[in-house]
Design an enzyme around this catalytic site. Structure first.
Site, PDB file in Angstrom:
ATOM      1  N   TYR A  95     -40.106 -36.579 -25.922  1.00 50.68           N
ATOM      2  CA  TYR A  95     -39.772 -35.154 -26.004  1.00 50.68           C
ATOM      3  C   TYR A  95     -40.761 -34.340 -25.167  1.00 50.68           C
ATOM      4  O   TYR A  95     -40.353 -33.482 -24.360  1.00 50.68           O
ATOM      5  CB  TYR A  95     -39.784 -34.714 -27.471  1.00 50.68           C
ATOM      6  CG  TYR A  95     -39.707 -33.214 -27.671  1.00 50.68           C
ATOM      7  CD1 TYR A  95     -38.488 -32.549 -27.598  1.00 50.68           C
ATOM      8  CD2 TYR A  95     -40.865 -32.457 -27.929  1.00 50.68           C
ATOM      9  CE1 TYR A  95     -38.420 -31.174 -27.775  1.00 50.68           C
ATOM     10  CE2 TYR A  95     -40.804 -31.085 -28.108  1.00 50.68           C
ATOM     11  CZ  TYR A  95     -39.583 -30.447 -28.029  1.00 50.68           C
ATOM     12  OH  TYR A  95     -39.520 -29.080 -28.188  1.00 50.68           O
TER      13      TYR A  95
HETATM   14  N1  LIG Z   1     -37.144 -24.392 -33.300  1.00 51.86           N
HETATM   15  C1  LIG Z   1     -38.385 -24.284 -32.848  1.00 51.86           C
HETATM   16  O1  LIG Z   1     -39.289 -23.857 -33.575  1.00 51.86           O
HETATM   17  C2  LIG Z   1     -38.700 -24.697 -31.442  1.00 51.86           C
HETATM   18  C3  LIG Z   1     -40.021 -25.000 -31.081  1.00 51.86           C
HETATM   19  C4  LIG Z   1     -40.306 -25.380 -29.781  1.00 51.86           C
HETATM   20  C5  LIG Z   1     -39.294 -25.444 -28.833  1.00 51.86           C
HETATM   21  N2  LIG Z   1     -38.012 -25.152 -29.210  1.00 51.86           N
HETATM   22  C6  LIG Z   1     -36.943 -25.246 -28.191  1.00 51.86           C
HETATM   23  O2  LIG Z   1     -36.077 -24.127 -28.304  1.00 51.86           O
HETATM   24  C7  LIG Z   1     -34.706 -24.526 -28.160  1.00 51.86           C
HETATM   25  C8  LIG Z   1     -33.907 -24.145 -29.399  1.00 51.86           C
HETATM   26  O3  LIG Z   1     -34.536 -24.671 -30.553  1.00 51.86           O
HETATM   27  P1  LIG Z   1     -33.691 -25.185 -31.813  1.00 51.86           P
HETATM   28  O4  LIG Z   1     -34.674 -25.614 -32.830  1.00 51.86           O
HETATM   29  O5  LIG Z   1     -32.643 -24.188 -32.154  1.00 51.86           O
HETATM   30  O6  LIG Z   1     -32.998 -26.494 -31.163  1.00 51.86           O
HETATM   31  P2  LIG Z   1     -32.282 -27.691 -31.941  1.00 51.86           P
HETATM   32  O7  LIG Z   1     -31.705 -27.167 -33.209  1.00 51.86           O
HETATM   33  O8  LIG Z   1     -33.214 -28.853 -32.044  1.00 51.86           O
HETATM   34  O9  LIG Z   1     -31.145 -28.090 -30.890  1.00 51.86           O
HETATM   35  C9  LIG Z   1     -30.247 -27.107 -30.378  1.00 51.86           C
HETATM   36  C10 LIG Z   1     -28.904 -27.715 -30.112  1.00 51.86           C
HETATM   37  O10 LIG Z   1     -28.998 -28.734 -29.120  1.00 51.86           O
HETATM   38  C11 LIG Z   1     -27.757 -29.375 -29.142  1.00 51.86           C
HETATM   39  N3  LIG Z   1     -27.851 -30.769 -28.676  1.00 51.86           N
HETATM   40  C12 LIG Z   1     -28.665 -31.760 -29.074  1.00 51.86           C
HETATM   41  N4  LIG Z   1     -28.329 -32.904 -28.452  1.00 51.86           N
HETATM   42  C13 LIG Z   1     -27.275 -32.628 -27.643  1.00 51.86           C
HETATM   43  C14 LIG Z   1     -26.455 -33.387 -26.771  1.00 51.86           C
HETATM   44  N5  LIG Z   1     -26.609 -34.703 -26.605  1.00 51.86           N
HETATM   45  N6  LIG Z   1     -25.480 -32.750 -26.099  1.00 51.86           N
HETATM   46  C15 LIG Z   1     -25.259 -31.429 -26.275  1.00 51.86           C
HETATM   47  N7  LIG Z   1     -25.975 -30.658 -27.106  1.00 51.86           N
HETATM   48  C16 LIG Z   1     -26.976 -31.258 -27.777  1.00 51.86           C
HETATM   49  C17 LIG Z   1     -27.263 -29.360 -30.603  1.00 51.86           C
HETATM   50  O11 LIG Z   1     -25.937 -28.823 -30.588  1.00 51.86           O
HETATM   51  P3  LIG Z   1     -24.853 -29.206 -31.741  1.00 51.86           P
HETATM   52  O12 LIG Z   1     -25.464 -28.701 -33.031  1.00 51.86           O
HETATM   53  O13 LIG Z   1     -23.640 -28.468 -31.334  1.00 51.86           O
HETATM   54  O14 LIG Z   1     -24.705 -30.695 -31.725  1.00 51.86           O
HETATM   55  C18 LIG Z   1     -28.269 -28.443 -31.288  1.00 51.86           C
HETATM   56  O15 LIG Z   1     -27.687 -27.558 -32.194  1.00 51.86           O
HETATM   57  C19 LIG Z   1     -34.737 -26.013 -27.869  1.00 51.86           C
HETATM   58  O16 LIG Z   1     -34.719 -26.228 -26.487  1.00 51.86           O
HETATM   59  C20 LIG Z   1     -36.056 -26.472 -28.442  1.00 51.86           C
HETATM   60  O17 LIG Z   1     -36.595 -27.620 -27.826  1.00 51.86           O
HETATM   61  C21 LIG Z   1     -37.697 -24.793 -30.482  1.00 51.86           C
END
Ligand SMILES: NC(=O)c1ccc[n+]([C@@H]2O[C@H](COP(=O)([O-])OP(=O)(O)OC[C@H]3O[C@@H](n4cnc5c(N)ncnc54)[C@H](OP(=O)(O)O)[C@@H]3O)[C@@H](O)[C@H]2O)c1
Length: 246
Positions: A152
């Protein structure tokens, strides 16, 4: 760029952070292409809500680990809406694994979803724009400054590199930036009973003493879309976590 009547594709927009970003863009008058993989229910409800409010939106399914499906996404959006001005590469794999736990399959899926798909989407969008203005924002992680999760972490660092290379390659028409998040939402895998404890632990390691909100992330993204003189930049929305000594 003024978002009014622009077309924005947000990947992973059915739920969580991507959904809030897409909502903010819809509120600012953009037509929204809601990409999802498994969250069809969330995507459908969201599209219905935008349309009921007088906006324009549609949903597009693609497994971004699958190159063929990733390559069909931009043409599908352009066919539906006639253009694409804003791309938010938000969809992501998240694996809390260090080197010894990382299989070849883990490596492949992290690189495919977190780097290759944003590359394929960005290149297809640039070809479509053909010199017209555009915006690309890539969602990464402050932890690339302090490696913790192996595949990751490498994939998000590579997405940062992709951001700068795209910014150079697509200037002056398209601005490409990176928004590196700290603790915003807990991973979905966390057991609900442990959420409170984990939130407190993360807040205690954050100089600004709390988790961030998806709405704060969306505001930063709006600013990067509205201002046209920033490209190849990384904005940390991490409450100062990268400065923390713990
Ligand atoms: N949440 C945090 O605190 C945090 C911290 C650091 C960085 N980030 C970054 O910010 C962004 C949003 O965070 P998040 O926590 O909301 O992300 P997340 O819930 O981990 O993932 C977002 C979406 O990615 C989609 N996804 C995963 N694998 C996939 C695949 N093979 N093909 C197509 N779609 C796929 C999923 O869609 P479906 O549900 O439709 O399958 C999921 O809902 C991400 O890039 C994450 O790395 C977040």
């Amino acid at each position: 760029m003024n978002t009014q009547n622009k077309v924005a594709l947000v990947t992973g927009a059915g739920v969580r952070v991507g959904n809030v970003i897409a909502r903010r863009l819809a509120d600012a008058g953009a037509t929204i292409a809601v990409h999802y993989r498994n969250s069809g229910e969330g995507a459908q409800a969201f599209v219905a809500e935008i349309i009921a409010g007088g906006g324009q939106a549609d949903m597009f399914q693609a497994d971004l680990a699958n190159r063929e499906q990733a390559e069909k996404l931009i043409p599908a959006v352009v066919e539906k809406f006639g253009s694409l001005d804003i791309l938010i590469n938000n969809a992501s794999v998240f694996q809390d694994r260090w080197l010894e736990e990382t299989s070849n399959a883990d490596w492949d899926v992290n690189l495919a979803v977190n780097v290759t798909a944003p590359f394929l989407l960005s290149r297809a969008m640039a070809e479509h724009l053909n010199g017209k203005p555009g915006k690309i924002i890539n969602l990464t992680d402050w932890k690339t400054t302090r490696p913790k999760r192996f595949a990751y972490g490498v994939s998000k660092a590579a997405l940062g590199g992709l951001t700068r290379s795209l910014a150079a390659a697509l200037a002056p028409a398209v601005q490409v930036n990176e928004v590196a998040l700290g603790a915003i939402l807990l991973p979905v895998t966390a057991a609900p009973e442990e959420d409170e404890m984990l939130s407190q632990k993360l807040a205690s390691r954050t100089p600004l003493d709390r988790l961030g909100t998806p709405e704060e992330v969306a505001e930063v993204i709006m600013t990067l879309i509205e201002i046209d003189y920033i490209t190849g930049e990384t904005i940390y929305v991490d409450g100062g976590q990268r400065l923390s000594r713990t």
